[in-house]
Every structure is written in C-alpha cells, then in structure tokens.
Scaffold this active site. Structure first.
Site, PDB file in Angstrom:
ATOM      1  N   LYS A  96     -43.869  43.921  63.194  1.00 54.72           N
ATOM      2  CA  LYS A  96     -43.196  42.751  62.630  1.00 54.72           C
ATOM      3  C   LYS A  96     -43.699  41.514  63.348  1.00 54.72           C
ATOM      4  O   LYS A  96     -44.185  41.592  64.486  1.00 54.72           O
ATOM      5  CB  LYS A  96     -41.681  42.871  62.842  1.00 54.72           C
ATOM      6  CG  LYS A  96     -40.870  42.098  61.855  1.00 54.72           C
ATOM      7  CD  LYS A  96     -40.692  42.852  60.560  1.00 54.72           C
ATOM      8  CE  LYS A  96     -39.895  42.085  59.549  1.00 54.72           C
ATOM      9  NZ  LYS A  96     -39.640  42.872  58.340  1.00 54.72           N
ATOM     10  N   VAL A 197     -27.675  36.864  46.684  1.00 54.22           N
ATOM     11  CA  VAL A 197     -28.372  37.109  45.414  1.00 54.22           C
ATOM     12  C   VAL A 197     -29.679  36.325  45.366  1.00 54.22           C
ATOM     13  O   VAL A 197     -29.940  35.557  44.453  1.00 54.22           O
ATOM     14  CB  VAL A 197     -27.465  36.835  44.184  1.00 54.22           C
ATOM     15  CG1 VAL A 197     -26.417  37.915  44.048  1.00 54.22           C
ATOM     16  CG2 VAL A 197     -26.803  35.451  44.272  1.00 54.22           C
ATOM     17  N   GLY A 198     -30.496  36.546  46.395  1.00 55.62           N
ATOM     18  CA  GLY A 198     -31.827  35.955  46.441  1.00 55.62           C
ATOM     19  C   GLY A 198     -32.788  36.838  45.654  1.00 55.62           C
ATOM     20  O   GLY A 198     -32.433  37.397  44.612  1.00 55.62           O
ATOM     21  N   LYS A 199     -34.001  37.009  46.181  1.00 57.10           N
ATOM     22  CA  LYS A 199     -35.047  37.737  45.438  1.00 57.10           C
ATOM     23  C   LYS A 199     -34.614  39.186  45.153  1.00 57.10           C
ATOM     24  O   LYS A 199     -34.731  39.660  44.037  1.00 57.10           O
ATOM     25  CB  LYS A 199     -36.361  37.712  46.223  1.00 57.10           C
ATOM     26  CG  LYS A 199     -36.931  36.300  46.380  1.00 57.10           C
ATOM     27  CD  LYS A 199     -38.316  36.292  46.969  1.00 57.10           C
ATOM     28  CE  LYS A 199     -38.396  36.712  48.425  1.00 57.10           C
ATOM     29  NZ  LYS A 199     -37.772  35.775  49.370  1.00 57.10           N
ATOM     30  N   GLY A 201     -31.395  40.653  45.790  1.00 59.28           N
ATOM     31  CA  GLY A 201     -30.035  40.746  45.250  1.00 59.28           C
ATOM     32  C   GLY A 201     -29.989  40.457  43.759  1.00 59.28           C
ATOM     33  O   GLY A 201     -29.308  41.154  43.002  1.00 59.28           O
TER      34      GLY A 201
HETATM   35  P1  NAD Z   1     -33.843  35.811  49.982  1.00 63.05           P
HETATM   36  O1  NAD Z   1     -34.012  34.786  51.030  1.00 63.05           O
HETATM   37  O2  NAD Z   1     -34.566  35.650  48.683  1.00 63.05           O
HETATM   38  O3  NAD Z   1     -32.283  35.982  49.645  1.00 63.05           O
HETATM   39  C1  NAD Z   1     -31.280  35.998  50.593  1.00 63.05           C
HETATM   40  C2  NAD Z   1     -30.057  35.386  49.941  1.00 63.05           C
HETATM   41  O4  NAD Z   1     -28.951  35.523  50.836  1.00 63.05           O
HETATM   42  C3  NAD Z   1     -30.208  33.884  49.662  1.00 63.05           C
HETATM   43  O5  NAD Z   1     -29.827  33.613  48.319  1.00 63.05           O
HETATM   44  C4  NAD Z   1     -29.263  33.241  50.659  1.00 63.05           C
HETATM   45  O6  NAD Z   1     -28.693  32.020  50.169  1.00 63.05           O
HETATM   46  C5  NAD Z   1     -28.225  34.322  50.809  1.00 63.05           C
HETATM   47  N1  NAD Z   1     -27.416  34.263  52.030  1.00 63.05           N
HETATM   48  C6  NAD Z   1     -27.796  33.914  53.279  1.00 63.05           C
HETATM   49  N2  NAD Z   1     -26.764  34.048  54.135  1.00 63.05           N
HETATM   50  C7  NAD Z   1     -25.717  34.503  53.395  1.00 63.05           C
HETATM   51  C8  NAD Z   1     -24.387  34.862  53.700  1.00 63.05           C
HETATM   52  N3  NAD Z   1     -23.903  34.757  54.944  1.00 63.05           N
HETATM   53  N4  NAD Z   1     -23.595  35.329  52.701  1.00 63.05           N
HETATM   54  C9  NAD Z   1     -24.058  35.442  51.436  1.00 63.05           C
HETATM   55  N5  NAD Z   1     -25.317  35.121  51.092  1.00 63.05           N
HETATM   56  C10 NAD Z   1     -26.134  34.652  52.043  1.00 63.05           C
HETATM   57  O7  NAD Z   1     -34.209  37.202  50.674  1.00 63.05           O
HETATM   58  P2  NAD Z   1     -34.580  38.567  49.953  1.00 63.05           P
HETATM   59  O8  NAD Z   1     -36.047  38.695  49.861  1.00 63.05           O
HETATM   60  O9  NAD Z   1     -33.731  38.758  48.743  1.00 63.05           O
HETATM   61  O10 NAD Z   1     -34.145  39.622  51.082  1.00 63.05           O
HETATM   62  C11 NAD Z   1     -32.770  39.877  51.335  1.00 63.05           C
HETATM   63  C12 NAD Z   1     -32.679  40.759  52.586  1.00 63.05           C
HETATM   64  O11 NAD Z   1     -33.370  41.980  52.351  1.00 63.05           O
HETATM   65  C13 NAD Z   1     -33.323  40.147  53.838  1.00 63.05           C
HETATM   66  O12 NAD Z   1     -32.574  40.553  54.962  1.00 63.05           O
HETATM   67  C14 NAD Z   1     -34.695  40.791  53.888  1.00 63.05           C
HETATM   68  O13 NAD Z   1     -35.200  40.858  55.208  1.00 63.05           O
HETATM   69  C15 NAD Z   1     -34.382  42.173  53.342  1.00 63.05           C
HETATM   70  N6  NAD Z   1     -35.521  42.810  52.700  1.00 63.05           N
HETATM   71  C16 NAD Z   1     -36.174  42.190  51.691  1.00 63.05           C
HETATM   72  C17 NAD Z   1     -37.270  42.820  51.092  1.00 63.05           C
HETATM   73  C18 NAD Z   1     -38.000  42.180  49.944  1.00 63.05           C
HETATM   74  O14 NAD Z   1     -38.793  42.874  49.287  1.00 63.05           O
HETATM   75  N7  NAD Z   1     -37.768  40.907  49.649  1.00 63.05           N
HETATM   76  C19 NAD Z   1     -37.681  44.087  51.531  1.00 63.05           C
HETATM   77  C20 NAD Z   1     -36.986  44.718  52.563  1.00 63.05           C
HETATM   78  C21 NAD Z   1     -35.893  44.057  53.142  1.00 63.05           C
END
Ligand code: NAD
Length: 371
Positions: A96, A197-199, A201
C-alpha cells in the site's frame, strides 16, 4: 528515497515436531519513505509480503495528524492487502502507499510523475493502483514514469475503475452470508443499510435495488444522496443513526474503523458486509465483540476483494476478460461460506478464521523455501 528492510521488524522462526522450519513474519518486508522537496511529495510505501507475487495495493491521498499516523495507516492497509490477495486465491502479495495531503498540496502531474519514478525504482516489487482520493486519471499520470501501475482506463489497455467489481464481489459476499444466516441467499425484502454511497456504495445500491431489497442509505455528502434517490427507491437516514437501525445487513462503505467499542453495542443487524478497508478499529477485540453479539461479520478484506480481482487481471493481459473477472469474483461466494462455516465450527471470530486461512496459504509457500 529511504528504504527500511524487513530486519527492522519482528519475525520468528520456529521448528515443529516433524522438524519442519516455519518462518513467521509479523511486520512488512519493506517500508519506503518518499520525499521530494520540489513537488512537496511526502509518501510512504509499505511492501507487506511478496511470497505470492509482487505487492499490489492502492495509493491513498489523505491528510494525517502526523507521520506516525500515516505510517500506521499504510502498515495496516498493506497487511490487509496481503490477506485479501491470499484468501481470494490471487498470485500477488500485499502492499500500500499513502501520499500525505499537506496544506496546499494537490495531486498535480508533477507530483504524480515523481511518485511514479520512485515506484519504478522499486523494480516491480510494488505495483501501485487507485485508492481513497485517487482515480484512474491519476494512474494515467503515474504511468508516465513507471510501468508498475494498474487500474488504468480500458481505452489504454487497463482494467478500468475497479469499484463496480468491488460492489459485485460485496454483493456476492452478502448473498453467501445471507445463505448462512437466513438459509437463502435471496435478498428480496431484506433490510440493508449502506453507509457511504460513493463509487462502491452507489453500485452496490443499484444491485440491491435490482433484487428488491429495502435499502437504507447515508452519506456525509448530501449531493450523492440526492443523485442516488433520483435513480433508486432508497430510504435516506442520518449518518449517526444508520448503524443502530434494525437491519438484516449493514454495509460500511465509507472509511475504516467504524466498527469499534462504541458502535458495536449499538448495532442491530444480523450480518455485516461492507467495502471499507479496516472496518474493525481493533481487529482482535472488535472481531470478538461482534462474535459475542452473534453478528456474522464478513471480514472486509474478503468482502471487498472484487476490486483487487479486477485490477490484477491487468497484470496478465493474455487472460484479461470480463467473464474471467466475473467468474473469479463469484468464487468469493464459496470462500465466504467456508470462512463462516469454519468460524461457526471452531467458535472463533470470522476475522481470525479468514486471517488464518490467508496465512496458511502464504506459509505453505514460505516453508517450501526454508525446509
Ligand atoms: P468513495 O470516496 O467513492 O466513497 C466514499 C463515500 O463515503 C463518499 O461518498 C463519502 O462522502 C462517504 N463518507 C465519508 N465519510 C462518511 C461517513 N462518516 N459516513 C457516511 N459516509 C461517509 O470511495 P469508494 O471507492 O466507494 O470506497 C469506499 C471504501 O471501500 C473505502 O474505504 C475504500 O478504501 C474501500 N474500497 C474501495 C475499493 C474500490 O474499488 N473503490 C476497493 C476495495 C476497498
């Protein structure tokens, strides 16, 4: 570029009753500090374990209270990557990187190229990818100075954004847990809460709504909730309340450490399966707390392995195709069931069981070297 080798860290070699030697490594193989005054780059790369292959893991861009906090974060995240790759049956190791977000520092092409040039100097032992606050576009800039980057756009021969497949793997993990807990993997009518509900969610919500689950969502970003509610029938809840609602499944999909001594007693769900990395603030204690509350927890590194499955197929372009990614991701169903069954049989927290399965796979290769 300052490199700290594994000898800095604790490791142990033991001999069992059959005379076989076992190598137990408690820390990462290598930590590399990257610093460049011209671009204000300050980053740390942790190469946790390369027994199964080069260390793969995303680059996180985040502000930390101090360097120690950044180091702790990258160490924990790199270890999870090792577990994730091993349990998903992938032939890569765990690593990482964190790029410290200092006041006024943004991810310019200059800083990303500099970071890429340092990754190049690691000679392929670490392969970088996207993570929190970094995107495919950033990987394109990084690729200008290193070959050791994945998660590039499909148009450039990459595997694209992994988020959709992370969500698909999470959906498969939820189904496996539902099979174990409710006797059926159908999610229709199940009350499921998605925090963040980012990428990932938002893709998950789409899959859950297609299956007619009752979906509760929360996010700190009101615009994201608004957009989602225009696309799907969801119930919006405040961030403080979602985890304590009566739910069948709770999915933490924001940042880590959301399952802790304070929140676990407030939970009111049967299953936890989410995308966020390092959901347990204190893995051992919190894993046990969930176990004692009889909440079935799908370890995060297993639930979110779909993203890594998607990204590593890029390393072997001969085999890169969507169907193969889907097939490998669907294998998470039986892996999850195996972990949950073993945990139930051995009366152990699922986190411990999953870690032990991952380490056993790594150990079998390590021991082949030292026998
Ligand atoms: P992202 O940044 O697109 O979405 C995260 C969302 O969480 C955002 O909409 C943000 O506003 C929201 N958020 C932040 N703090 C919050 C809180 N306290 N309560 C509610 N919502 C909150 O990230 P992502 O790519 O969707 O990834 C989400 C998680 O999954 C991260 O921890 C990431 O490390 C993990 N992850 C992602 C991937 C991937 O393919 N994108 C793969 C493995 C793990």
């Amino acid at each position: 570029m300052k490199v700290i080798e594994q000898s800095y860290f604790e490791h142990a070699i033991s001999t069992d009753r059959d005379g076989a030697t076992h190598f137990e490594q408690k820390g990462p193989e290598q930590i590399v500090y990257l610093q460049d005054e011209a671009t204000a780059l300050q980053a740390i790369v942790a190469i946790h374990d390369t027994t199964l292959g080069p260390a793969v893991g995303g680059l996180r861009f985040l502000a930390y209270p101090d360097e120690q906090a950044a180091l702790q974060d990258v160490l924990r995240l790199s270890r999870s990557m090792t577990y994730k790759a091993a349990i998903a049956g992938l032939d890569v190791g765990g690593g990482k990187a964190v790029l410290i977000k200092k006041k006024g520092v943004t991810l310019t092409e200059a800083i990303l190229r500099k970071y890429g040039s340092y990754v190049e100097r690691l000679g392929g032992h670490y392969i970088t990818a996207t993570d929190y606050n970094t995107s495919m576009e950033h990987m394109v800039q990084i690729a200008k100075s290193t070959r050791h980057v994945i998660g590039l756009p499909v148009a450039l021969g990459g595997s694209g954004d992994p988020s959709e497949n992370t969500a698909y793997g999470l959906y498969i993990a939820m189904k496996a847990a539902a099979k174990k807990v409710f006797g059926s993997d159908r999610l229709v009518g199940k009350k499921i809460g998605v925090a963040g509900v980012g990428k990932v969610g938002s893709c998950l919500v789409s899959l859950l709504c297609q299956e007619k689950a009752v979906v509760y969502v929360t996010d700190i970003c009101p615009d994201r909730l608004q957009t989602l509610s225009e696309l799907h029938k969801v119930v919006i809840v405040t961030t403080e309340h979602l985890h304590s609602l009566p739910l069948d499944i709770y999915a933490p999909c924001a940042l880590g450490a959301s399952l802790n001594a304070e929140t676990i007693p407030q939970l009111n769900c049967a299953i936890i399966a989410g995308a966020a990395n390092n959901q347990l603030a204190q893995p051992e204690k919190d894993g046990r707390r969930l176990f004692e509350r009889e909440i079935v927890y799908v370890p995060d590194f297993l639930a979110n392995a779909g993203g890594l499955i998607n990204a590593v197929t890029e390393l072997d372009m001969r085999s890169f195709n969507k169907n193969l990614v889907k097939q490998r991701t669907e294998e998470l169903y039986s892996i999850c069931l195996h972990v949950l069954d073993k945990a139930a049989e051995s009366c152990c927290p699922t986190e411990e069981v999953a870690q032990s399965l991952a380490l056993t796979r790594i150990q079998s290769i390590k021991n082949a070297f030292v026998r």
